[in-house]
Write an enzyme that holds these catalytic residues in place. Structure first.
Site, PDB file in Angstrom:
ATOM      1  N   ASN A   1     -64.071 -31.605  61.877  1.00  0.00           N
ATOM      2  CA  ASN A   1     -63.116 -31.509  60.548  1.00  0.00           C
ATOM      3  C   ASN A   1     -63.724 -30.496  59.545  1.00  0.00           C
ATOM      4  O   ASN A   1     -63.452 -29.928  58.565  1.00  0.00           O
ATOM      5  CB  ASN A   1     -62.605 -32.217  60.231  1.00  0.00           C
ATOM      6  CG  ASN A   1     -61.759 -32.451  58.986  1.00  0.00           C
ATOM      7  OD1 ASN A   1     -60.575 -31.556  58.667  1.00  0.00           O
ATOM      8  ND2 ASN A   1     -62.140 -33.136  58.015  1.00  0.00           N
TER       9      ASN A   1
ATOM     10  N   LYS B   1     -64.618 -21.269  45.760  1.00  0.00           N
ATOM     11  CA  LYS B   1     -63.626 -21.235  44.994  1.00  0.00           C
ATOM     12  C   LYS B   1     -63.293 -19.808  44.414  1.00  0.00           C
ATOM     13  O   LYS B   1     -64.330 -19.164  44.125  1.00  0.00           O
ATOM     14  CB  LYS B   1     -63.457 -22.100  43.880  1.00  0.00           C
ATOM     15  CG  LYS B   1     -63.718 -23.629  44.068  1.00  0.00           C
ATOM     16  CD  LYS B   1     -62.523 -24.272  44.991  1.00  0.00           C
ATOM     17  CE  LYS B   1     -62.661 -25.725  45.205  1.00  0.00           C
ATOM     18  NZ  LYS B   1     -61.710 -26.141  45.832  1.00  0.00           N
TER      19      LYS B   1
ATOM     20  N   SER C   1     -58.154 -22.356  61.200  1.00  0.00           N
ATOM     21  CA  SER C   1     -57.263 -22.010  60.312  1.00  0.00           C
ATOM     22  C   SER C   1     -56.729 -20.720  60.657  1.00  0.00           C
ATOM     23  O   SER C   1     -57.579 -19.718  61.327  1.00  0.00           O
ATOM     24  CB  SER C   1     -57.990 -21.710  58.802  1.00  0.00           C
ATOM     25  OG  SER C   1     -56.959 -21.155  58.008  1.00  0.00           O
TER      26      SER C   1
ATOM     27  N   TYR D   1     -64.617 -16.908  54.108  1.00  0.00           N
ATOM     28  CA  TYR D   1     -63.877 -17.990  54.724  1.00  0.00           C
ATOM     29  C   TYR D   1     -63.095 -17.661  55.884  1.00  0.00           C
ATOM     30  O   TYR D   1     -63.230 -18.340  57.098  1.00  0.00           O
ATOM     31  CB  TYR D   1     -63.143 -18.954  53.505  1.00  0.00           C
ATOM     32  CG  TYR D   1     -62.402 -20.163  54.282  1.00  0.00           C
ATOM     33  CD1 TYR D   1     -63.137 -21.240  54.501  1.00  0.00           C
ATOM     34  CD2 TYR D   1     -60.960 -19.975  54.843  1.00  0.00           C
ATOM     35  CE1 TYR D   1     -62.421 -22.466  55.032  1.00  0.00           C
ATOM     36  CE2 TYR D   1     -60.324 -21.310  55.370  1.00  0.00           C
ATOM     37  CZ  TYR D   1     -61.061 -22.223  55.394  1.00  0.00           C
ATOM     38  OH  TYR D   1     -60.533 -23.444  55.932  1.00  0.00           O
ATOM     39  N   GLY D   2     -62.268 -16.708  55.841  1.00  0.00           N
ATOM     40  CA  GLY D   2     -61.481 -16.354  56.967  1.00  0.00           C
ATOM     41  C   GLY D   2     -62.322 -15.694  58.241  1.00  0.00           C
ATOM     42  O   GLY D   2     -62.221 -16.296  59.226  1.00  0.00           O
TER      43      GLY D   2
ATOM     44  N   THR E   1     -55.627 -30.384  49.180  1.00  0.00           N
ATOM     45  CA  THR E   1     -56.796 -31.114  49.602  1.00  0.00           C
ATOM     46  C   THR E   1     -57.702 -30.714  48.254  1.00  0.00           C
ATOM     47  O   THR E   1     -57.475 -29.569  47.753  1.00  0.00           O
ATOM     48  CB  THR E   1     -57.587 -31.033  50.805  1.00  0.00           C
ATOM     49  OG1 THR E   1     -57.650 -29.675  51.121  1.00  0.00           O
ATOM     50  CG2 THR E   1     -56.470 -31.412  51.895  1.00  0.00           C
TER      51      THR E   1
END
Length: 272
Positions: free
Chosen positions: A93, A99, A141, A194-195, A229
């Site tokens: 996980n 950001k 994701s 991130y993707g 989160t």
């Protein structure tokens, strides 16, 4: 039974551990709550063990794992093997995301170091410990769906039936280099570290599924959805308890399940 959940001191990982601990199984369940921080990990374990009564002598135990530090992963695997003899459930996980619109070589390298290479290190060290009918769940994701890649030829490389880890690592390094030299757009890569890290994790999970030959062992990737989160700066549209539901369900599938390995969201298999 023995489970390990990485990044389990907060957010979705915490509620995955919570859900596992409150499940009544045939045997008592020990959940290793993995976190980078000793203090935060111990705080989560205390809360998990004491906030509500746990059934069936289930218990949480802290273990230090930092995806950016292979030494912690190796030591944790040695400890679990020596004290428990094996592992029944592995939930990868732990992850990170920069950001805002951060975009440079450092962003690319640190994102992949944690989300892809770090998760791969956990798999390399813990998959040999998985017992028959074990479950492996990689929290990924839909941000890493194939459609984010503009160039069809690159998509085809990620979906090759015989793709191996060395080739996948080469694709990852090509992306990182394209960010470093600012040629990503002309080469057909998306502007999303991130993707892409999650897309690479999905491709890696497909390799693991294809190559897994042990009795009853099932491997999954799962999208928890956009949860509130710290990673999402608490902007997510669903609570982390909802994001934890499918990973818990996949982790506890019975021996005689007809659920196939693959990519899931909300307990439904999806194309990635």
């Amino acid at each position: 039974m023995i489970a390990l959940v990485t990044g389990a001191n907060q957010g979705i990982g915490y509620y995955i551990a919570h859900g596992l601990l409150h499940s009544v199984l045939a045997k008592p369940l020990t959940v290793f709550v993995a976190a980078r921080s000793f203090e935060k990990g111990q705080e989560a374990v205390y809360k998990l063990n004491n906030e509500l009564p746990l059934p069936n002598n289930n218990k949480a135990v802290f273990v230090k794992i930092d995806l950016d530090d292979d030494g912690t992963i190796v030591e944790a695997a040695k400890m679990i093997q020596s004290t428990c003899g094996g592992l029944d459930i592995l939930v990868n996980n732990a992850a990170m995301a920069w950001k805002g619109d951060a975009w440079n070589e450092e962003v690319a390298r640190t994102t992949f170091r944690t989300n892809y290479f770090g998760t791969m290190s956990v798999c390399n060290n813990f998959l040999p410990l998985i017992r028959p009918y074990g479950r492996v769940v990689n929290v990924s994701s839909f941000v890493g769906r194939l459609s984010i890649i503009p160039k069809p030829e690159i998509k085809q490389q990620f979906t090759k039936p015989n793709l191996n880890v060395e080739e996948l690592n080469d694709l990852v390094n090509q992306f990182i280099q394209s960010v470093a030299d600012n040629t990503y757009a002309q080469k057909g890569w998306p502007k999303s570290c991130y993707g892409m890290s999650k897309l690479a994790l999905n491709a890696y999970t497909r390799i693991l599924i294809r190559d897994e030959k042990r009795e009853g062992v099932l491997i999954f990737a799962v999208c928890p959805g956009y949860c509130s989160t710290s990673m999402s700066s608490f902007r997510g549209t669903r609570p982390p308890t909802k994001g934890a539901e499918t990973p818990i369900w996949l982790s506890l599938l019975p021996k005689d399940t007809n659920v196939a390995p693959g990519f899931y969201q909300d307990k439904v298999q999806q194309e990635w």
